[in-house]
Design a protein around this motif. Sequence first.
Motif, PDB file in Angstrom:
ATOM      1  N   LEU A  69     -15.070 -84.408  31.963  1.00  0.00           N
ATOM      2  CA  LEU A  69     -15.649 -84.928  33.179  1.00  0.00           C
ATOM      3  C   LEU A  69     -14.602 -85.125  34.269  1.00  0.00           C
ATOM      4  O   LEU A  69     -13.407 -85.174  34.005  1.00  0.00           O
ATOM      5  N   LEU A  70     -15.097 -85.263  35.509  1.00  0.00           N
ATOM      6  CA  LEU A  70     -14.185 -85.440  36.638  1.00  0.00           C
ATOM      7  C   LEU A  70     -13.344 -86.699  36.470  1.00  0.00           C
ATOM      8  O   LEU A  70     -12.186 -86.736  36.860  1.00  0.00           O
ATOM      9  N   GLU A  71     -13.956 -87.745  35.859  1.00  0.00           N
ATOM     10  CA  GLU A  71     -13.186 -88.964  35.646  1.00  0.00           C
ATOM     11  C   GLU A  71     -11.952 -88.683  34.790  1.00  0.00           C
ATOM     12  O   GLU A  71     -10.951 -89.370  34.855  1.00  0.00           O
ATOM     13  N   GLU A  72     -12.047 -87.639  33.948  1.00  0.00           N
ATOM     14  CA  GLU A  72     -10.916 -87.243  33.128  1.00  0.00           C
ATOM     15  C   GLU A  72     -10.177 -86.072  33.776  1.00  0.00           C
ATOM     16  O   GLU A  72      -9.335 -85.440  33.149  1.00  0.00           O
ATOM     17  N   GLN A  73     -10.545 -85.780  35.022  1.00  0.00           N
ATOM     18  CA  GLN A  73      -9.841 -84.838  35.889  1.00  0.00           C
ATOM     19  C   GLN A  73      -9.975 -83.368  35.475  1.00  0.00           C
ATOM     20  O   GLN A  73      -9.058 -82.584  35.645  1.00  0.00           O
ATOM     21  N   PHE A  74     -11.132 -82.998  34.939  1.00  0.00           N
ATOM     22  CA  PHE A  74     -11.449 -81.606  34.672  1.00  0.00           C
ATOM     23  C   PHE A  74     -12.879 -81.336  35.133  1.00  0.00           C
ATOM     24  O   PHE A  74     -13.766 -82.155  34.878  1.00  0.00           O
ATOM     25  N   PHE A  75     -13.125 -80.230  35.787  1.00  0.00           N
ATOM     26  CA  PHE A  75     -14.496 -79.806  36.032  1.00  0.00           C
ATOM     27  C   PHE A  75     -14.523 -78.298  36.221  1.00  0.00           C
ATOM     28  O   PHE A  75     -13.520 -77.669  36.564  1.00  0.00           O
ATOM     29  N   ARG A  76     -15.681 -77.714  35.987  1.00  0.00           N
ATOM     30  CA  ARG A  76     -15.841 -76.263  36.030  1.00  0.00           C
ATOM     31  C   ARG A  76     -16.710 -75.892  37.222  1.00  0.00           C
ATOM     32  O   ARG A  76     -17.773 -76.483  37.435  1.00  0.00           O
ATOM     33  N   LEU A  77     -16.262 -74.903  37.997  1.00  0.00           N
ATOM     34  CA  LEU A  77     -16.930 -74.516  39.236  1.00  0.00           C
ATOM     35  C   LEU A  77     -17.267 -73.024  39.216  1.00  0.00           C
ATOM     36  O   LEU A  77     -16.461 -72.202  38.765  1.00  0.00           O
ATOM     37  N   ILE A  78     -18.447 -72.700  39.714  1.00  0.00           N
ATOM     38  CA  ILE A  78     -18.928 -71.324  39.817  1.00  0.00           C
ATOM     39  C   ILE A  78     -19.194 -71.005  41.289  1.00  0.00           C
ATOM     40  O   ILE A  78     -19.715 -71.840  42.027  1.00  0.00           O
ATOM     41  N   SER A  79     -18.867 -69.787  41.719  1.00  0.00           N
ATOM     42  CA  SER A  79     -19.293 -69.279  43.020  1.00  0.00           C
ATOM     43  C   SER A  79     -20.024 -67.962  42.780  1.00  0.00           C
ATOM     44  O   SER A  79     -19.534 -67.099  42.046  1.00  0.00           O
ATOM     45  N   TYR A  80     -21.207 -67.807  43.435  1.00  0.00           N
ATOM     46  CA  TYR A  80     -22.071 -66.679  43.086  1.00  0.00           C
ATOM     47  C   TYR A  80     -22.947 -66.309  44.277  1.00  0.00           C
ATOM     48  O   TYR A  80     -23.753 -67.110  44.734  1.00  0.00           O
ATOM     49  N   ASN A  81     -22.764 -65.087  44.789  1.00  0.00           N
ATOM     50  CA  ASN A  81     -23.676 -64.534  45.784  1.00  0.00           C
ATOM     51  C   ASN A  81     -24.832 -63.900  45.014  1.00  0.00           C
ATOM     52  O   ASN A  81     -24.645 -62.916  44.295  1.00  0.00           O
ATOM     53  N   ILE A  82     -26.043 -64.450  45.173  1.00  0.00           N
ATOM     54  CA  ILE A  82     -27.157 -64.042  44.319  1.00  0.00           C
ATOM     55  C   ILE A  82     -27.994 -62.906  44.905  1.00  0.00           C
ATOM     56  O   ILE A  82     -28.953 -62.474  44.276  1.00  0.00           O
ATOM     57  N   LEU A  83     -27.634 -62.380  46.081  1.00  0.00           N
ATOM     58  CA  LEU A  83     -28.323 -61.274  46.745  1.00  0.00           C
ATOM     59  C   LEU A  83     -29.731 -61.664  47.187  1.00  0.00           C
ATOM     60  O   LEU A  83     -30.685 -61.663  46.403  1.00  0.00           O
ATOM     61  N   ALA A  84     -29.861 -61.997  48.456  1.00  0.00           N
ATOM     62  CA  ALA A  84     -31.157 -62.346  49.024  1.00  0.00           C
ATOM     63  C   ALA A  84     -32.108 -61.156  48.943  1.00  0.00           C
ATOM     64  O   ALA A  84     -31.720 -60.010  49.181  1.00  0.00           O
ATOM     65  N   ASN A  85     -33.346 -61.432  48.603  1.00  0.00           N
ATOM     66  CA  ASN A  85     -34.333 -60.362  48.498  1.00  0.00           C
ATOM     67  C   ASN A  85     -34.489 -59.612  49.811  1.00  0.00           C
ATOM     68  O   ASN A  85     -34.771 -58.407  49.824  1.00  0.00           O
ATOM     69  N   SER A  86     -34.290 -60.291  50.929  1.00  0.00           N
ATOM     70  CA  SER A  86     -34.421 -59.651  52.246  1.00  0.00           C
ATOM     71  C   SER A  86     -33.408 -58.531  52.455  1.00  0.00           C
ATOM     72  O   SER A  86     -33.589 -57.686  53.334  1.00  0.00           O
ATOM     73  N   TYR A  87     -32.342 -58.535  51.657  1.00  0.00           N
ATOM     74  CA  TYR A  87     -31.284 -57.546  51.843  1.00  0.00           C
ATOM     75  C   TYR A  87     -31.297 -56.439  50.783  1.00  0.00           C
ATOM     76  O   TYR A  87     -30.327 -55.691  50.661  1.00  0.00           O
ATOM     77  N   THR A  88     -32.393 -56.330  50.031  1.00  0.00           N
ATOM     78  CA  THR A  88     -32.450 -55.330  48.959  1.00  0.00           C
ATOM     79  C   THR A  88     -33.193 -54.075  49.414  1.00  0.00           C
ATOM     80  O   THR A  88     -34.166 -53.647  48.790  1.00  0.00           O
ATOM     81  N   ASN A  89     -32.736 -53.476  50.494  1.00  0.00           N
ATOM     82  CA  ASN A  89     -33.315 -52.220  50.956  1.00  0.00           C
ATOM     83  C   ASN A  89     -33.023 -51.131  49.924  1.00  0.00           C
ATOM     84  O   ASN A  89     -31.855 -50.858  49.620  1.00  0.00           O
TER      85      ASN A  89
END
Length: 287
Positions: A10-30
């Motif tokens: 946990l963050l209180e123990e100074q560790f955390f896991r982070l994700i970054s993800y572009n999920i592709l908007a349906n509007s851009y799936t030509n």
Amino acid sequence: MCITNAHCMLLEEQFFRLISYNILANSYTNPEWYTHVNSEALAWGARRLALTERIKRLDADVICLQEVEEDAYTLIDFNLRKKGYTGVYAKKGCDKPDGCATFFRHEVMHLLSNEVVYYSDELHEVSRSGHLAIICSFASELGVLRIINTHLKWDGEEKPPECHVGYRQIRELINKYVKADRTTYAWIVCGDLNAQFNSPIVEALINNLFEDAYKGCEQNTCNPNRRAKRIDYILYTAGLRAIPERLKEIDDLTPLPSLNEPSDHLPIAATLQVAPGYEQGLRELTD
């Protein structure tokens, strides 16, 4: 050092896991842009469910998503809330169909505030883009931790920095928010920066004391127009150390999205922890 799986406390123990993800908007799936992709993998009816399951399996403490349309946010939020997450969403301006969303485990990450920044990126005949950043501020034993989730606008690589819209956006974040803040323990900038590692955009962050979580083990994160490249990042300032997770290998011809990967980007992940000796240094300064 890249690792395959990150186990963190946990963050209180100074560790955390982070994700970054572009999920592709349906509007851009030509379909004309995805001629090498199975039509079933591109269809929103199936992809929305696959994305929800993919995001749930990421199982991170902080999940930063880009290209999130409102219906996608509603679905993802509904599913993640059952797993103990709270979400913050903001839609782009200028009639753009998508936005950014930041989810966090509320039993792990203690939110103090959040702010949505709409970039003032107009220049001469170029109008404002509507692109944005979400800044979430969290409490920790060492002070305030701020996480910026953003999707910078694509612009031509040949343009000089002052004329490049993405560069103006990142300079606004650095000058108006990061450099102007003297109360923050550490900053994280993550998202789709639409820039490669040697670009002025990434260099601006590095020159302002950000570290690249994937430095030394860089991998491609997407392959638009059948050109594999890395444009997704997790960057952080002093006080933190990052342990990135290895991605699947993709090349120019890897079909994305696919039945196994429901976006045209791969999610990137890192475990963030207090840099060795940093906590002790802070205590000595305050004694």
